[in-house]
Design a protein around this motif. Sequence first.
Motif, PDB file in Angstrom:
ATOM      1  N   LEU A 123     -11.637   7.786  17.306  1.00 35.13           N
ATOM      2  CA  LEU A 123     -10.309   8.349  17.508  1.00 35.13           C
ATOM      3  C   LEU A 123      -9.653   8.689  16.179  1.00 35.13           C
ATOM      4  CD1 LEU A 123      -9.074   5.777  20.182  1.00 35.13           C
ATOM      5  CD2 LEU A 123     -10.148   8.003  20.588  1.00 35.13           C
ATOM      6  N   ASP A 124      -8.980   9.829  16.117  1.00 34.35           N
ATOM      7  CA  ASP A 124      -8.247  10.219  14.916  1.00 34.35           C
ATOM      8  C   ASP A 124      -7.093   9.255  14.675  1.00 34.35           C
ATOM      9  OD1 ASP A 124      -9.645  12.623  14.084  1.00 34.35           O
ATOM     10  OD2 ASP A 124      -8.862  13.539  15.904  1.00 34.35           O
ATOM     11  N   MET A 125      -6.816   8.976  13.400  1.00 34.60           N
ATOM     12  CA  MET A 125      -5.762   8.037  13.034  1.00 34.60           C
ATOM     13  C   MET A 125      -4.636   8.768  12.308  1.00 34.60           C
ATOM     14  SD  MET A 125      -7.879   4.654  11.846  1.00 34.60           S
ATOM     15  CE  MET A 125      -6.555   3.589  12.438  1.00 34.60           C
ATOM     16  N   ASP A 126      -3.420   8.330  12.582  1.00 38.42           N
ATOM     17  CA  ASP A 126      -2.240   8.890  11.930  1.00 38.42           C
ATOM     18  C   ASP A 126      -1.850   7.965  10.791  1.00 38.42           C
ATOM     19  OD1 ASP A 126      -0.071  10.424  11.327  1.00 38.42           O
ATOM     20  OD2 ASP A 126       1.203   9.613  12.927  1.00 38.42           O
ATOM     21  N   TYR A 127      -2.463   8.155   9.638  1.00 33.56           N
ATOM     22  CA  TYR A 127      -2.254   7.249   8.512  1.00 33.56           C
ATOM     23  C   TYR A 127      -1.192   7.789   7.565  1.00 33.56           C
ATOM     24  CZ  TYR A 127      -5.543  10.548   6.293  1.00 33.56           C
ATOM     25  OH  TYR A 127      -6.177  11.672   5.829  1.00 33.56           O
ATOM     26  N   PRO A 128      -0.633   6.948   6.672  1.00 26.67           N
ATOM     27  CA  PRO A 128       0.421   7.396   5.751  1.00 26.67           C
ATOM     28  C   PRO A 128      -0.038   8.552   4.864  1.00 26.67           C
ATOM     29  CG  PRO A 128       0.260   5.002   5.739  1.00 26.67           C
ATOM     30  CD  PRO A 128      -0.904   5.506   6.537  1.00 26.67           C
ATOM     31  N   MET A 129       0.823   9.529   4.689  1.00 29.74           N
ATOM     32  CA  MET A 129       0.578  10.702   3.829  1.00 29.74           C
ATOM     33  C   MET A 129      -0.656  11.481   4.275  1.00 29.74           C
ATOM     34  SD  MET A 129       1.545   9.657  -0.122  1.00 29.74           S
ATOM     35  CE  MET A 129       0.847  11.206  -0.733  1.00 29.74           C
ATOM     36  N   LYS A 130      -0.918  11.495   5.557  1.00 26.82           N
ATOM     37  CA  LYS A 130      -2.084  12.225   6.066  1.00 26.82           C
ATOM     38  C   LYS A 130      -1.957  13.710   5.748  1.00 26.82           C
ATOM     39  CE  LYS A 130      -4.809  12.997  10.260  1.00 26.82           C
ATOM     40  NZ  LYS A 130      -4.975  12.639  11.697  1.00 26.82           N
ATOM     41  N   HIS A 131      -3.018  14.255   5.141  1.00 24.67           N
ATOM     42  CA  HIS A 131      -3.050  15.673   4.778  1.00 24.67           C
ATOM     43  C   HIS A 131      -4.506  16.100   4.716  1.00 24.67           C
ATOM     44  CE1 HIS A 131      -2.629  19.406   2.505  1.00 24.67           C
ATOM     45  NE2 HIS A 131      -1.324  19.360   2.767  1.00 24.67           N
ATOM     46  N   PRO A 132      -4.867  17.220   5.318  1.00 22.43           N
ATOM     47  CA  PRO A 132      -6.282  17.618   5.372  1.00 22.43           C
ATOM     48  C   PRO A 132      -6.912  17.898   4.014  1.00 22.43           C
ATOM     49  CG  PRO A 132      -4.856  19.394   6.159  1.00 22.43           C
ATOM     50  CD  PRO A 132      -3.997  18.172   6.023  1.00 22.43           C
ATOM     51  N   HIS A 133      -6.082  18.108   2.987  1.00 27.17           N
ATOM     52  CA  HIS A 133      -6.615  18.433   1.658  1.00 27.17           C
ATOM     53  C   HIS A 133      -6.357  17.339   0.636  1.00 27.17           C
ATOM     54  CE1 HIS A 133      -7.451  22.332   3.327  1.00 27.17           C
ATOM     55  NE2 HIS A 133      -6.167  22.576   3.543  1.00 27.17           N
ATOM     56  N   GLN A 134      -5.942  16.170   1.085  1.00 24.05           N
ATOM     57  CA  GLN A 134      -5.746  15.033   0.179  1.00 24.05           C
ATOM     58  C   GLN A 134      -6.802  13.969   0.483  1.00 24.05           C
ATOM     59  OE1 GLN A 134      -1.636  13.837   0.750  1.00 24.05           O
ATOM     60  NE2 GLN A 134      -1.044  14.843  -1.163  1.00 24.05           N
ATOM     61  N   SER A 135      -7.544  13.579  -0.555  1.00 17.96           N
ATOM     62  CA  SER A 135      -8.601  12.587  -0.361  1.00 17.96           C
ATOM     63  C   SER A 135      -7.999  11.254   0.054  1.00 17.96           C
ATOM     64  CB  SER A 135      -9.414  12.413  -1.651  1.00 17.96           C
ATOM     65  OG  SER A 135      -8.601  11.897  -2.686  1.00 17.96           O
ATOM     66  N   VAL A 136      -8.713  10.523   0.901  1.00 15.73           N
ATOM     67  CA  VAL A 136      -8.278   9.209   1.352  1.00 15.73           C
ATOM     68  C   VAL A 136      -9.451   8.247   1.205  1.00 15.73           C
ATOM     69  CG1 VAL A 136      -8.797   9.869   3.750  1.00 15.73           C
ATOM     70  CG2 VAL A 136      -7.377   7.870   3.287  1.00 15.73           C
ATOM     71  N   TRP A 137      -9.176   7.080   0.649  1.00 15.73           N
ATOM     72  CA  TRP A 137     -10.216   6.112   0.325  1.00 15.73           C
ATOM     73  C   TRP A 137      -9.791   4.756   0.871  1.00 15.73           C
ATOM     74  CZ3 TRP A 137     -10.470   3.997  -5.330  1.00 15.73           C
ATOM     75  CH2 TRP A 137     -11.413   2.982  -5.416  1.00 15.73           C
ATOM     76  N   ILE A 138     -10.663   4.123   1.642  1.00 14.93           N
ATOM     77  CA  ILE A 138     -10.405   2.788   2.175  1.00 14.93           C
ATOM     78  C   ILE A 138     -10.783   1.766   1.105  1.00 14.93           C
ATOM     79  CG2 ILE A 138     -10.829   1.173   4.066  1.00 14.93           C
ATOM     80  CD1 ILE A 138     -11.939   3.589   5.666  1.00 14.93           C
ATOM     81  N   VAL A 139      -9.792   1.140   0.486  1.00 19.28           N
ATOM     82  CA  VAL A 139     -10.056   0.164  -0.569  1.00 19.28           C
ATOM     83  C   VAL A 139     -10.581  -1.142   0.022  1.00 19.28           C
ATOM     84  CG1 VAL A 139      -9.047  -1.161  -2.467  1.00 19.28           C
ATOM     85  CG2 VAL A 139      -8.317   1.208  -2.059  1.00 19.28           C
ATOM     86  N   GLY A 140      -9.981  -1.589   1.120  1.00 17.62           N
ATOM     87  CA  GLY A 140     -10.415  -2.835   1.740  1.00 17.62           C
ATOM     88  C   GLY A 140      -9.491  -3.220   2.866  1.00 17.62           C
ATOM     89  N   SER A 141      -9.864  -4.290   3.595  1.00 13.40           N
ATOM     90  CA  SER A 141      -9.075  -4.762   4.722  1.00 13.40           C
ATOM     91  C   SER A 141      -9.031  -6.283   4.716  1.00 13.40           C
ATOM     92  CB  SER A 141      -9.682  -4.260   6.042  1.00 13.40           C
ATOM     93  OG  SER A 141      -9.072  -4.871   7.148  1.00 13.40           O
ATOM     94  N   ILE A 142      -7.829  -6.838   4.853  1.00  8.65           N
ATOM     95  CA  ILE A 142      -7.628  -8.285   4.933  1.00  8.65           C
ATOM     96  C   ILE A 142      -6.636  -8.564   6.069  1.00  8.65           C
ATOM     97  CG2 ILE A 142      -6.910 -10.395   3.739  1.00  8.65           C
ATOM     98  CD1 ILE A 142      -9.286  -9.177   2.402  1.00  8.65           C
ATOM     99  N   ASN A 143      -7.063  -9.376   7.042  1.00 10.73           N
ATOM    100  CA  ASN A 143      -6.155  -9.836   8.103  1.00 10.73           C
ATOM    101  C   ASN A 143      -5.460  -8.702   8.847  1.00 10.73           C
ATOM    102  OD1 ASN A 143      -6.839 -12.403   7.303  1.00 10.73           O
ATOM    103  ND2 ASN A 143      -5.003 -12.703   6.065  1.00 10.73           N
ATOM    104  N   GLY A 144      -6.166  -7.599   9.040  1.00 10.12           N
ATOM    105  CA  GLY A 144      -5.601  -6.470   9.759  1.00 10.12           C
ATOM    106  C   GLY A 144      -4.800  -5.524   8.907  1.00 10.12           C
ATOM    107  N   THR A 145      -4.532  -5.887   7.644  1.00 12.92           N
ATOM    108  CA  THR A 145      -3.837  -5.012   6.708  1.00 12.92           C
ATOM    109  C   THR A 145      -4.859  -4.265   5.867  1.00 12.92           C
ATOM    110  OG1 THR A 145      -1.912  -6.464   6.594  1.00 12.92           O
ATOM    111  CG2 THR A 145      -2.203  -4.923   4.787  1.00 12.92           C
ATOM    112  N   ILE A 146      -4.712  -2.963   5.795  1.00 17.19           N
ATOM    113  CA  ILE A 146      -5.674  -2.115   5.108  1.00 17.19           C
ATOM    114  C   ILE A 146      -5.027  -1.525   3.870  1.00 17.19           C
ATOM    115  CG2 ILE A 146      -7.040   0.018   5.302  1.00 17.19           C
ATOM    116  CD1 ILE A 146      -6.989  -0.693   8.417  1.00 17.19           C
TER     117      ILE A 146
END
Length: 403
Positions: A123-146
């Motif tokens: 499913l597509d996610m509505d994440y902060p500052m979502k923009h099709p031309h801005q790179s997004v990188w998952i640094v990590g996840s702890i206790n449900g906080t990403i």
Amino acid sequence: MESEEDETPYLHSKRSRPTNHIAQFPSTSMQDSSFKIPILPAELITEILLRLPVKTLLKFRCVSKSWLSLISSTEFVKTHLSISANNKDYTHHRVMLSFVQPEYNLKDCSLSSLLYGSVTDALDMDYPMKHPHQSVWIVGSINGTICLAIEENALFLWNPSIRKFKKLPDSRPTLKCGYYFMYGFGYDELHDDYKVVGIFCTFGSGGSYDVEVKIYGLKSDSWRNVDDYQGGVLLNDSGKFVNGKLHWATTAGLGVYNGWEIISIDLTDEKWGKVEQPCYGEGRIDFVLGVLGDDLCVLCNYQRTWADVWVMKEYGVKESWTKMYSIRCPNDPGKYMFSPPLCMSNKGEILLVFGSIFMKYNPDDDSISYPEVTNFDACLEAEIYIESLVCPLLQNEPRTQEQ
């Protein structure tokens, strides 16, 4: 989204039992001329609520002020997280996926469906500052906080389950332009604080390089410099959080892939250290750090034909390194590499990404299967997170940072 009260951002998973008499409850009795529904004990209602998914609990906050107080309380959020984290069927776990084609995007899917189901939907996610031309990188996840990195310096702490996020202050280093950077996200249990570590490196002439390390603490909501960096050139993208420390693989210099090391920074005292490694064997090996369960692991890709998975069973003890699996590359050897294992099912199968597709490996019969995921295309990386009520905002911050 409704306003929240008494939320606590600083939590960690402990195998604790739910406690009794957390809050008072509205009456659950109904009586007419024909029947009477008995009042449920408060302890039983608490036990039921603690096992419900986050989306349901967010709706149940509207039942009464006492239910709002209960579900928002520190003790309830902490116990709910612990129960969810220790569910061996991964009922409350999800997998977040990042994409670069045809545009930058994040999606997620059910981990339990990947492990035990037949088909799951990304499913597509509505994440902060979502923009099709801005790179997004998952640094990590702890206790449900990403922790998300958007482009170069825009960092966010985000809980997608409750749709709340916090934008971190600017982390830009004092180094000149041309630096590259790595981040890591972890939890300081002693000080009850979430922390982000940024390592920024720039190269000079003759193979020299300068490194600047900064650390962010949610409680102080600020960055500061950390000295005495003891590593070389970073090899892995994100720091791997194990045993209260963030870990990176490093090598002596740019383009040098022999004699690599594992360095760590303790988030409690912010001191650097090194982790001894096992004897991997001969040949050209591509090393990738990972986490399997609660243990540090190393995945060794041998010329993209097979991979060994080593797990450190007892943290800090070199002799506890164990080669758990040897997996041959399916189909087109040499074209793709394995990612570090994401998790192990209750049947002993391990879930990996091979190239850009999910794969389950069964060590009992050396078999491989491929979970079917719809709305899915060539992911760049995958990260497991727990659905939780943990709020990334500080107590005194306005509750306006919602999606």
